[in-house]
Every structure is written in structure tokens, then in C-alpha cells.
Design a protein around this motif. Structure first.
Motif, PDB file in Angstrom:
ATOM      1  N   GLN A 124       0.834  -1.200   0.000  1.00 44.37           N
ATOM      2  CA  GLN A 124       0.000   0.000   0.000  1.00 44.37           C
ATOM      3  C   GLN A 124       0.871   1.253   0.000  1.00 44.37           C
ATOM      4  N   ALA A 125       1.949   1.238   0.769  1.00 42.02           N
ATOM      5  CA  ALA A 125       2.864   2.384   0.809  1.00 42.02           C
ATOM      6  C   ALA A 125       3.497   2.610  -0.552  1.00 42.02           C
ATOM      7  N   ILE A 126       3.874   1.531  -1.224  1.00 38.23           N
ATOM      8  CA  ILE A 126       4.471   1.668  -2.561  1.00 38.23           C
ATOM      9  C   ILE A 126       3.480   2.263  -3.543  1.00 38.23           C
ATOM     10  N   GLN A 127       2.227   1.807  -3.488  1.00 37.61           N
ATOM     11  CA  GLN A 127       1.221   2.331  -4.401  1.00 37.61           C
ATOM     12  C   GLN A 127       0.971   3.818  -4.183  1.00 37.61           C
ATOM     13  N   ILE A 128       1.066   4.268  -2.939  1.00 44.06           N
ATOM     14  CA  ILE A 128       0.823   5.685  -2.642  1.00 44.06           C
ATOM     15  C   ILE A 128       2.035   6.545  -2.975  1.00 44.06           C
ATOM     16  N   LEU A 129       3.219   6.071  -2.599  1.00 45.45           N
ATOM     17  CA  LEU A 129       4.434   6.878  -2.728  1.00 45.45           C
ATOM     18  C   LEU A 129       5.114   6.732  -4.087  1.00 45.45           C
ATOM     19  N   LYS A 130       4.898   5.615  -4.755  1.00 47.63           N
ATOM     20  CA  LYS A 130       5.577   5.359  -6.028  1.00 47.63           C
ATOM     21  C   LYS A 130       4.557   5.046  -7.127  1.00 47.63           C
ATOM     22  N   ARG A 131       3.732   5.998  -7.417  1.00 46.66           N
ATOM     23  CA  ARG A 131       2.699   5.788  -8.425  1.00 46.66           C
ATOM     24  C   ARG A 131       3.290   5.573  -9.813  1.00 46.66           C
ATOM     25  N   GLU A 132       4.535   6.005 -10.019  1.00 39.36           N
ATOM     26  CA  GLU A 132       5.160   5.846 -11.327  1.00 39.36           C
ATOM     27  C   GLU A 132       5.620   4.414 -11.573  1.00 39.36           C
ATOM     28  N   TRP A 133       5.621   3.592 -10.547  1.00 40.19           N
ATOM     29  CA  TRP A 133       5.987   2.179 -10.724  1.00 40.19           C
ATOM     30  C   TRP A 133       4.772   1.443 -11.290  1.00 40.19           C
ATOM     31  N   LEU A 134       4.675   1.390 -12.607  1.00 37.17           N
ATOM     32  CA  LEU A 134       3.463   0.924 -13.267  1.00 37.17           C
ATOM     33  C   LEU A 134       3.161  -0.551 -12.998  1.00 37.17           C
ATOM     34  N   PHE A 135       4.199  -1.362 -12.837  1.00 36.52           N
ATOM     35  CA  PHE A 135       3.968  -2.794 -12.653  1.00 36.52           C
ATOM     36  C   PHE A 135       3.831  -3.184 -11.178  1.00 36.52           C
ATOM     37  N   ALA A 136       3.995  -2.213 -10.290  1.00 35.34           N
ATOM     38  CA  ALA A 136       3.923  -2.516  -8.858  1.00 35.34           C
ATOM     39  C   ALA A 136       2.569  -3.090  -8.438  1.00 35.34           C
ATOM     40  N   PRO A 137       1.438  -2.533  -8.900  1.00 37.57           N
ATOM     41  CA  PRO A 137       0.140  -3.095  -8.467  1.00 37.57           C
ATOM     42  C   PRO A 137      -0.043  -4.557  -8.879  1.00 37.57           C
ATOM     43  N   LEU A 138       0.354  -4.891 -10.122  1.00 34.88           N
ATOM     44  CA  LEU A 138       0.189  -6.265 -10.595  1.00 34.88           C
ATOM     45  C   LEU A 138       1.108  -7.217  -9.834  1.00 34.88           C
ATOM     46  N   LEU A 139       2.369  -6.824  -9.687  1.00 31.69           N
ATOM     47  CA  LEU A 139       3.308  -7.661  -8.952  1.00 31.69           C
ATOM     48  C   LEU A 139       2.894  -7.777  -7.489  1.00 31.69           C
ATOM     49  N   GLY A 140       2.438  -6.651  -6.910  1.00 28.45           N
ATOM     50  CA  GLY A 140       1.996  -6.670  -5.521  1.00 28.45           C
ATOM     51  C   GLY A 140       0.806  -7.573  -5.310  1.00 28.45           C
ATOM     52  N   ALA A 141      -0.137  -7.540  -6.248  1.00 28.02           N
ATOM     53  CA  ALA A 141      -1.320  -8.401  -6.140  1.00 28.02           C
ATOM     54  C   ALA A 141      -0.919  -9.875  -6.182  1.00 28.02           C
ATOM     55  N   THR A 190      -0.681  16.542  16.357  1.00 30.69           N
ATOM     56  CA  THR A 190       0.771  16.697  16.214  1.00 30.69           C
ATOM     57  C   THR A 190       1.155  17.613  15.068  1.00 30.69           C
ATOM     58  N   GLY A 191       0.152  18.147  14.352  1.00 28.15           N
ATOM     59  CA  GLY A 191       0.440  19.081  13.278  1.00 28.15           C
ATOM     60  C   GLY A 191       0.932  18.436  11.998  1.00 28.15           C
ATOM     61  N   HIS A 192       0.569  17.188  11.753  1.00 28.16           N
ATOM     62  CA  HIS A 192       0.997  16.485  10.546  1.00 28.16           C
ATOM     63  C   HIS A 192      -0.223  16.007   9.756  1.00 28.16           C
ATOM     64  N   ARG A 193      -1.140  16.905   9.520  1.00 28.43           N
ATOM     65  CA  ARG A 193      -2.378  16.520   8.842  1.00 28.43           C
ATOM     66  C   ARG A 193      -2.129  16.045   7.418  1.00 28.43           C
ATOM     67  N   GLU A 194      -1.011  16.519   6.790  1.00 25.24           N
ATOM     68  CA  GLU A 194      -0.729  16.125   5.411  1.00 25.24           C
ATOM     69  C   GLU A 194      -0.389  14.637   5.308  1.00 25.24           C
ATOM     70  N   ALA A 195      -0.060  14.021   6.422  1.00 26.65           N
ATOM     71  CA  ALA A 195       0.324  12.598   6.405  1.00 26.65           C
ATOM     72  C   ALA A 195      -0.858  11.669   6.659  1.00 26.65           C
ATOM     73  N   VAL A 196      -2.045  12.241   6.868  1.00 28.60           N
ATOM     74  CA  VAL A 196      -3.211  11.418   7.218  1.00 28.60           C
ATOM     75  C   VAL A 196      -3.519  10.401   6.128  1.00 28.60           C
ATOM     76  N   GLN A 197      -3.589  10.846   4.873  1.00 27.01           N
ATOM     77  CA  GLN A 197      -3.959   9.946   3.788  1.00 27.01           C
ATOM     78  C   GLN A 197      -2.975   8.783   3.677  1.00 27.01           C
ATOM     79  N   LEU A 198      -1.686   9.096   3.808  1.00 27.74           N
ATOM     80  CA  LEU A 198      -0.670   8.059   3.704  1.00 27.74           C
ATOM     81  C   LEU A 198      -0.844   7.010   4.795  1.00 27.74           C
ATOM     82  N   TRP A 199      -0.938   7.463   6.047  1.00 33.91           N
ATOM     83  CA  TRP A 199      -0.970   6.520   7.156  1.00 33.91           C
ATOM     84  C   TRP A 199      -2.305   5.819   7.303  1.00 33.91           C
ATOM     85  N   VAL A 200      -3.393   6.495   6.932  1.00 33.16           N
ATOM     86  CA  VAL A 200      -4.690   5.818   6.955  1.00 33.16           C
ATOM     87  C   VAL A 200      -4.686   4.669   5.959  1.00 33.16           C
ATOM     88  N   GLY A 201      -4.105   4.909   4.783  1.00 27.17           N
ATOM     89  CA  GLY A 201      -4.036   3.859   3.778  1.00 27.17           C
ATOM     90  C   GLY A 201      -3.176   2.692   4.213  1.00 27.17           C
TER      91      GLY A 201
END
Length: 289
Positions: free
Chosen positions: A39-56, A241-252
Motif C-alpha cells: 500500500q505504501a508503494i502504491q501511494i508513494l511510487k505511483r510511477e511504478w506501473l507494474f507494482a500493483p500487478l506484482l503486488g497483487a 501533532t500538526g501532521h495533517r498532510e500525512a493522514v492519507q498516507l498513514w490511513v491507507g
């Protein structure tokens, strides 16, 4: 053949989470870690096109290994002295039982997939005929923007296309849900006996469809509640803690980890309880009402 109560089915499904984790904690930890990492790879490395298929693909094998380990927790007691059913250290083991679990799940998934493809193909034909009778909608589908396409689809759904959709897709989804319930015991049956017997699985779920369906609904309800609570806690912590920008990443990431950690044992618990009760087990004394 002993039968099952609705309350007993739900109770045994929930209780198996603890038992399953205790007996297969290593395999479960690996599954949770992989789910979070992918899940972290899919969020942070969207340019890795084959990651979802390999991950699945990786996740399929990790889930199979964890499910096999969970099955061994209960089935090993039904086959005393048989090394083929013995649990591995911390649940780590890949043998014939895991291959049977993988094969059974693939067969059921293939059957459901074929039905879905056929239903979608028929629906696409109905939609195409409806669009051809509406030049404006057809033009929007061919050359319009995404918003125009959605508007055209909405307009079509207000007419015969909507009726066709209801007639084709709604019965299909209801039928697939019923089919999934009636074939819910194919995998534990294959793991236990080595037989990929769809007919026997269908027969073993006779009279317990309501209990199995209720168990499935409870599982999804539990996962929804746990996911909502997890998201709320992470969001609250990030805000404080003032890190609202990280919510989407960590919730995922955390959501995927928690989901993997409870989904596998919940479904394994449901399948094992109903299967062993319907197969006949002296340790289970329940009567379906």
C-alpha cells in the motif's frame, strides 16, 4: 452431520481471530507487513506501473500461506499424526494443503469471474443499443469530456438502459452472492480432503445459507468499524501533532495492515466452523434453529 446456530457461527468466527493469530502469528505478521508495504508503494511510487500487478501476485501467495496456516490450526487436530496437516513454526509452511487452498480459491474465483464477464458483456450490448438510439449520448461517449460522458450515462440510465441494467446486473449480483455462499466450503473441503468437490460444498451449505451470509455480513461490518476507528485515531493524532498532510498516507497503510490482520482469520474462522459442523465433529455441539 451437525448443524449450526446463527449465534454460534458469528461467535466462533470472531473468537477464531485470537486463536488463529496465536497459532499462525508468523504467517499473519508477514501478510500484514506485505499488505502495508504494498500500500505504501502504491501511494508513494505511483510511477511504478507494474507494482500493483506484482503486488497483487505476491499478496495472493502471502494470503494463501496465511490461510493455510490458519486452517492447520484447526485441521491438524482432525488428522492426528498426519504430518501433512501439522502447523509449521509460527505458521510458516507451504505444502500440499496450501496448494489446495490456492487451487480451490482460483477455481471459485474463475467461476465467478466468468459469470461477471458474461453479465457485463450483455449489459454493454444493452447500453450500446441504447446509446445508438440517442445520437447526443453517442457523440458524448465518442468525443466528449469525462464530465460529458458521465452526464450522457446518467441520461441513458433514466431510460430503457436503466431498466436493462436493473434486469441484468441486479439479479447477477444477487445470484453471485448466493453462489459464493453455497461454495464457501470448497476451500476448507479441499484443504481437509484434497477434493475439489463443488457438489459436496453445495450440499454441505444446505440449510445454513442464512448463517453463512450473516457471518459474511458481520465480517464486513467488523472490518468497516475497525477501519473507521483506525482512520479516526490516525486523523486525530495527525491533527494534534500538526501532521495533517500525512493522514492519507498513514490511513491507507495502517488500514491495509489492520484489514489484512483481521480479514484472513475472520473468514477462516467462519469457513472452518461451518465446514467442521456440517462435516460432523464431536467437539461441536450446535443445532440450527
Amino acid at each position: 452431520m451437525q448443524k449450526v446456530k446463527l449465534g454460534a457461527t458469528i461467535g466462533e468466527t470472531l473468537r477464531f481471530v485470537v486463536e488463529g493469530w496465536r497459532g499462525a502469528w508468523g504467517a499473519m505478521m508477514l501478510l500484514v507487513w506485505l499488505a502495508a508495504a504494498l500500500q505504501a508503494i502504491q501511494i508513494l511510487k505511483r510511477e511504478w506501473l507494474f507494482a500493483p500487478l506484482l503486488g497483487a501476485l505476491v499478496l495472493v501467495f502471502a494470503t494463501t500461506a496465511a490461510t493455510g496456516a490458519l486452517y492447520r490450526v484447526r485441521l491438524s487436530g482432525d488428522h492426528p499424526g498426519d504430518a501433512g496437516y501439522a502447523p509449521g513454526p509460527a505458521g510458516f509452511r507451504w505444502g500440499g494443503l496450501e496448494w489446495r487452498v490456492l487451487g480451490a480459491n482460483l477455481l471459485v474465483g474463475l467461476l465467478i469471474g466468468v459469470i461477471l464477464v458474461v453479465a457485463f458483456f450483455i449489459w454493454a450490448i444493452v447500453l450500446g443499443v441504447s446509446a445508438s438510439a440517442n445520437p447526443a449520448a453517442l457523440q458524448a461517449f465518442q468525443n466528449g469530456t469525462q464530465a460529458e460522458k458521465m452526464t450522457a450515462l446518467y441520461q441513458l440510465m433514466l431510460g430503457p438502459a436503466g431498466v436493462g441494467t436493473a434486469v441484468i446486473l441486479l439479479p447477477t449480483f444477487v445470484g453471485l452472492l448466493y453462489l459464493a455462499v453455497r461454495l464457501a466450503l470448497v476451500t476448507p473441503l479441499a484443504a481437509d480432503t484434497g477434493q475439489f468437490d463443488f457438489g459436496r460444498s453445495w450440499a454441505m451449505t444446505r440449510g445454513v445459507v442464512g448463517a453463512v451470509l450473516a457471518g459474511i455480513l458481520v465480517i464486513y461490518l467488523v472490518e468497516f468499524v475497525v477501519g473507521a476507528v483506525t482512520g479516526f485515531v490516525i486523523g486525530l493524532g495527525a491533527t494534534l501533532t500538526g501532521h495533517r498532510e500525512a493522514v492519507q498516507l498513514w490511513v491507507g497503510i495502517v488500514g491495509q495492515a489492520v484489514g489484512a490482520g483481521i480479514n484472513a482469520p475472520l473468514f477462516a474462522g467462519l469457513q472452518l466452523y461451518v465446514y467442521r459442523a456440517q462435516r460432523g465433529d464431536p467437539n461441536i455441539a450446535a443445532t440450527f434453529a
